[in-house]
Design a protein around this motif. Structure first.
Motif, PDB file in Angstrom:
ATOM      1  N   HIS A 162       5.484   0.515  -6.074  1.00  0.00           N
ATOM      2  CA  HIS A 162       4.576  -0.484  -6.646  1.00  0.00           C
ATOM      3  C   HIS A 162       3.694   0.200  -7.684  1.00  0.00           C
ATOM      4  O   HIS A 162       3.018   1.176  -7.392  1.00  0.00           O
ATOM      5  N   ASP A 163       3.711  -0.304  -8.920  1.00  0.00           N
ATOM      6  CA  ASP A 163       2.995   0.360 -10.019  1.00  0.00           C
ATOM      7  C   ASP A 163       1.543  -0.112 -10.153  1.00  0.00           C
ATOM      8  O   ASP A 163       0.877   0.169 -11.145  1.00  0.00           O
ATOM      9  N   GLY A 164       1.035  -0.818  -9.143  1.00  0.00           N
ATOM     10  CA  GLY A 164      -0.314  -1.354  -9.196  1.00  0.00           C
ATOM     11  C   GLY A 164      -0.352  -2.775  -9.707  1.00  0.00           C
ATOM     12  O   GLY A 164      -1.349  -3.483  -9.521  1.00  0.00           O
ATOM     13  N   ASP A 165       0.759  -3.210 -10.337  1.00  0.00           N
ATOM     14  CA  ASP A 165       0.861  -4.575 -10.842  1.00  0.00           C
ATOM     15  C   ASP A 165       1.839  -5.385 -10.000  1.00  0.00           C
ATOM     16  O   ASP A 165       1.543  -6.492  -9.568  1.00  0.00           O
ATOM     17  N   ARG A 166       3.011  -4.777  -9.754  1.00  0.00           N
ATOM     18  CA  ARG A 166       4.008  -5.463  -8.925  1.00  0.00           C
ATOM     19  C   ARG A 166       5.035  -4.463  -8.427  1.00  0.00           C
ATOM     20  O   ARG A 166       5.117  -3.336  -8.901  1.00  0.00           O
ATOM     21  N   PHE A 167       5.831  -4.882  -7.454  1.00  0.00           N
ATOM     22  CA  PHE A 167       6.927  -4.053  -6.972  1.00  0.00           C
ATOM     23  C   PHE A 167       7.931  -3.853  -8.109  1.00  0.00           C
ATOM     24  O   PHE A 167       8.202  -4.779  -8.877  1.00  0.00           O
ATOM     25  N   LEU A 168       8.501  -2.649  -8.208  1.00  0.00           N
ATOM     26  CA  LEU A 168       9.442  -2.375  -9.290  1.00  0.00           C
ATOM     27  C   LEU A 168      10.629  -3.327  -9.255  1.00  0.00           C
ATOM     28  O   LEU A 168      11.155  -3.719 -10.299  1.00  0.00           O
ATOM     29  N   GLY A 169      11.085  -3.697  -8.048  1.00  0.00           N
ATOM     30  CA  GLY A 169      12.243  -4.571  -7.931  1.00  0.00           C
ATOM     31  C   GLY A 169      12.005  -5.987  -8.412  1.00  0.00           C
ATOM     32  O   GLY A 169      12.964  -6.732  -8.620  1.00  0.00           O
ATOM     33  N   ALA A 223       0.834  -1.209   0.000  1.00  0.00           N
ATOM     34  CA  ALA A 223       0.000   0.000   0.000  1.00  0.00           C
ATOM     35  C   ALA A 223       0.865   1.254   0.000  1.00  0.00           C
ATOM     36  O   ALA A 223       0.590   2.224  -0.731  1.00  0.00           O
ATOM     37  N   LEU A 224       1.936   1.255   0.808  1.00  0.00           N
ATOM     38  CA  LEU A 224       2.823   2.417   0.844  1.00  0.00           C
ATOM     39  C   LEU A 224       3.624   2.535  -0.453  1.00  0.00           C
ATOM     40  O   LEU A 224       3.906   3.645  -0.912  1.00  0.00           O
ATOM     41  N   GLY A 225       3.987   1.391  -1.060  1.00  0.00           N
ATOM     42  CA  GLY A 225       4.684   1.424  -2.345  1.00  0.00           C
ATOM     43  C   GLY A 225       3.812   1.990  -3.442  1.00  0.00           C
ATOM     44  O   GLY A 225       4.279   2.747  -4.307  1.00  0.00           O
ATOM     45  N   GLU A 226       2.528   1.652  -3.418  1.00  0.00           N
ATOM     46  CA  GLU A 226       1.591   2.212  -4.396  1.00  0.00           C
ATOM     47  C   GLU A 226       1.415   3.710  -4.173  1.00  0.00           C
ATOM     48  O   GLU A 226       1.333   4.482  -5.141  1.00  0.00           O
ATOM     49  N   ALA A 227       1.357   4.138  -2.909  1.00  0.00           N
ATOM     50  CA  ALA A 227       1.207   5.568  -2.614  1.00  0.00           C
ATOM     51  C   ALA A 227       2.443   6.349  -3.061  1.00  0.00           C
ATOM     52  O   ALA A 227       2.323   7.461  -3.597  1.00  0.00           O
ATOM     53  N   ALA A 228       3.630   5.760  -2.847  1.00  0.00           N
ATOM     54  CA  ALA A 228       4.867   6.433  -3.272  1.00  0.00           C
ATOM     55  C   ALA A 228       4.911   6.565  -4.785  1.00  0.00           C
ATOM     56  O   ALA A 228       5.288   7.621  -5.325  1.00  0.00           O
ATOM     57  N   PHE A 229       4.515   5.512  -5.491  1.00  0.00           N
ATOM     58  CA  PHE A 229       4.496   5.562  -6.956  1.00  0.00           C
ATOM     59  C   PHE A 229       3.480   6.592  -7.444  1.00  0.00           C
ATOM     60  O   PHE A 229       3.760   7.384  -8.350  1.00  0.00           O
ATOM     61  N   ALA A 230       2.303   6.616  -6.805  1.00  0.00           N
ATOM     62  CA  ALA A 230       1.253   7.547  -7.217  1.00  0.00           C
ATOM     63  C   ALA A 230       1.640   8.994  -6.955  1.00  0.00           C
ATOM     64  O   ALA A 230       1.117   9.907  -7.609  1.00  0.00           O
ATOM     65  N   ALA A 231       2.564   9.225  -6.000  1.00  0.00           N
ATOM     66  CA  ALA A 231       2.997  10.587  -5.688  1.00  0.00           C
ATOM     67  C   ALA A 231       3.951  11.152  -6.733  1.00  0.00           C
ATOM     68  O   ALA A 231       4.204  12.359  -6.759  1.00  0.00           O
ATOM     69  N   LEU A 232       4.482  10.290  -7.595  1.00  0.00           N
ATOM     70  CA  LEU A 232       5.379  10.765  -8.650  1.00  0.00           C
ATOM     71  C   LEU A 232       4.573  11.506  -9.715  1.00  0.00           C
ATOM     72  O   LEU A 232       3.406  11.180  -9.957  1.00  0.00           O
ATOM     73  N   PRO A 233       5.162  12.495 -10.384  1.00  0.00           N
ATOM     74  CA  PRO A 233       4.459  13.159 -11.485  1.00  0.00           C
ATOM     75  C   PRO A 233       4.051  12.142 -12.556  1.00  0.00           C
ATOM     76  O   PRO A 233       4.772  11.167 -12.804  1.00  0.00           O
ATOM     77  N   GLU A 234       2.917  12.372 -13.171  1.00  0.00           N
ATOM     78  CA  GLU A 234       2.397  11.400 -14.137  1.00  0.00           C
ATOM     79  C   GLU A 234       3.377  11.096 -15.275  1.00  0.00           C
ATOM     80  O   GLU A 234       3.491   9.928 -15.680  1.00  0.00           O
ATOM     81  N   PRO A 235       4.102  12.098 -15.818  1.00  0.00           N
ATOM     82  CA  PRO A 235       5.073  11.746 -16.868  1.00  0.00           C
ATOM     83  C   PRO A 235       6.159  10.789 -16.369  1.00  0.00           C
ATOM     84  O   PRO A 235       6.627   9.936 -17.125  1.00  0.00           O
ATOM     85  N   VAL A 268       7.078   6.969 -17.730  1.00  0.00           N
ATOM     86  CA  VAL A 268       8.426   6.510 -18.091  1.00  0.00           C
ATOM     87  C   VAL A 268       8.756   5.206 -17.369  1.00  0.00           C
ATOM     88  O   VAL A 268       9.303   4.257 -17.957  1.00  0.00           O
ATOM     89  N   LEU A 269       8.426   5.143 -16.076  1.00  0.00           N
ATOM     90  CA  LEU A 269       8.739   3.940 -15.309  1.00  0.00           C
ATOM     91  C   LEU A 269       7.982   2.726 -15.832  1.00  0.00           C
ATOM     92  O   LEU A 269       8.518   1.619 -15.872  1.00  0.00           O
ATOM     93  N   ARG A 270       6.731   2.946 -16.217  1.00  0.00           N
ATOM     94  CA  ARG A 270       5.943   1.822 -16.734  1.00  0.00           C
ATOM     95  C   ARG A 270       6.441   1.365 -18.114  1.00  0.00           C
ATOM     96  O   ARG A 270       6.276   0.209 -18.484  1.00  0.00           O
ATOM     97  N   ALA A 271       7.040   2.284 -18.858  1.00  0.00           N
ATOM     98  CA  ALA A 271       7.394   1.996 -20.251  1.00  0.00           C
ATOM     99  C   ALA A 271       8.749   1.324 -20.420  1.00  0.00           C
ATOM    100  O   ALA A 271       9.071   0.873 -21.512  1.00  0.00           O
ATOM    101  N   HIS A 272       9.544   1.252 -19.353  1.00  0.00           N
ATOM    102  CA  HIS A 272      10.917   0.747 -19.494  1.00  0.00           C
ATOM    103  C   HIS A 272      11.196  -0.417 -18.547  1.00  0.00           C
ATOM    104  O   HIS A 272      10.638  -0.493 -17.449  1.00  0.00           O
ATOM    105  N   ASP A 273      12.084  -1.294 -19.011  1.00  0.00           N
ATOM    106  CA  ASP A 273      12.443  -2.480 -18.228  1.00  0.00           C
ATOM    107  C   ASP A 273      13.694  -2.271 -17.384  1.00  0.00           C
ATOM    108  O   ASP A 273      13.969  -3.073 -16.485  1.00  0.00           O
ATOM    109  N   VAL A 274      14.487  -1.246 -17.699  1.00  0.00           N
ATOM    110  CA  VAL A 274      15.711  -0.966 -16.953  1.00  0.00           C
ATOM    111  C   VAL A 274      15.618   0.451 -16.405  1.00  0.00           C
ATOM    112  O   VAL A 274      15.405   1.403 -17.161  1.00  0.00           O
ATOM    113  N   LEU A 275      15.756   0.591 -15.096  1.00  0.00           N
ATOM    114  CA  LEU A 275      15.617   1.886 -14.432  1.00  0.00           C
ATOM    115  C   LEU A 275      16.903   2.231 -13.696  1.00  0.00           C
ATOM    116  O   LEU A 275      17.388   1.445 -12.878  1.00  0.00           O
ATOM    117  N   PHE A 276      17.442   3.409 -13.984  1.00  0.00           N
ATOM    118  CA  PHE A 276      18.597   3.925 -13.242  1.00  0.00           C
ATOM    119  C   PHE A 276      18.109   5.011 -12.289  1.00  0.00           C
ATOM    120  O   PHE A 276      17.472   5.980 -12.725  1.00  0.00           O
TER     121      PHE A 276
END
Length: 287
Positions: free
Chosen positions: A66-73, A24-36, A40-48
């Motif tokens: 958490h992007d609503g589907d799974r933890f980014l890690g 729940a907190l991971g989803e809230a943290a992801f949702a707090a990011l600007p929509e663009p 970007v995070l949803r569109a890419h498989d490698v994140l720096f």
């Protein structure tokens, strides 16, 4: 900050609803990011990620966004980078051929005065040395009496991979890798090395993935110092880790790394742990 705090709390004292709370907190943290940024995070498989070390953001578990589907890690390769300048060095093609000496070193310091014995370290050492041998890597055995700070740093200069299973200590005076005979390897020891390091290093200890901001643009930490000396890859734990599950994660990582790049091998190792029913406290601290 709430996500980071909850993660620390869960490692110290697991709760029945801990994983649901982290999600729940991971989803809230992801949702707090600007929509663009979310796009970007949803569109890419490698994140720096380039954390702001000045505000201690390197202790934020970005892997638990958490992007609503799974933890980014679990769904993506996530790599932490020290600065934008370092990021450019990593993503631009090198003009020199890679240096990959056919040597590896796996060492363990499970018994040191004042610390609880790491009862799975012997198994960890045996399994990882076997994986090194299967990969055709020379892997000399060093006894505990040979594990000095100087020997460890020498190995980091000469070997292609160095794996360390030991205790890590975090205190107001600094961070230390605890070695036998009351020896300690400090971040300052790494910083003083005149040579660049050649080894990928896996620090399978508690908490040595952390750094401290000292001011004036300077941060200090052992994993941070290894990366600054241009170790090609550093894996370390942000927080205290469980002896057994950290061993299992390391073994799975090296098994996958025989055929996958390090970032993908770590993601697959995390996936394997999560599929086995283990909560993020057992796999998300390794970054």
């Amino acid at each position: 900050r709430e996500l980071a705090g909850a993660f620390r709390d869960e490692i110290r004292q697991p709760s029945p609803d801990g994983e649901a709370r982290l999600q729940a907190l991971g989803e809230a943290a992801f949702a707090a990011l600007p929509e663009p940024v979310q796009h970007v995070l949803r569109a890419h498989d490698v994140l720096f990620w380039v954390p702001d070390f000045r505000s201690d953001q390197d202790d934020v578990p970005f892997e638990l966004f958490h992007d609503g589907d799974r933890f980014l890690g679990l769904g993506r390769i996530v790599a932490r980078v020290l600065s934008l300048q370092e990021l450019l060095r990593i993503v631009e093609p090198s003009v020199l051929p890679p240096h990959e000496p056919p040597r590896a070193l796996a060492i363990a310091a499970p018994r040191v005065p004042g610390y609880k014995e790491l009862i799975y370290a012997g198994w960890e050492l045996e399994e990882i040395r076997a994986l090194f041998a299967e990969a055709g890597l020379e892997s000399p055995e060093l006894g505990e009496e040979q594990l000095t700070a100087g020997e460890v740093l020498y190995a980091c200069e000469k070997a292609g991979i160095v794996h360390i299973a030991a205790h890590g200590a975090i205190a107001a005076g600094g961070e230390a890798l605890i070695l036998p005979g009351r020896e300690r390897l400090l971040a300052a020891d790494v910083e003083r090395k005149p040579q660049f390091l050649r080894s990928a290093v896996f620090l399978n200890t508690c908490s040595l993935g952390q750094s401290r901001y000292l001011g004036g643009g300077v941060s200090r930490g052992i994993a941070y110092a290894l990366a600054r000396r241009q170790a090609p890859c550093v894996l370390a734990n942000l927080l205290p880790v469980y002896d057994r599950s950290s061993t299992e994660l390391a073994i799975a990582f090296y098994d996958y790394a025989r055929s996958k790049p390090a970032g993908e091998a770590l993601r697959l190792a995390r996936q394997e742990m999560a599929a086995g029913g283990l909560s993020p406290t057992h796999w998300a601290a390794t970054v």
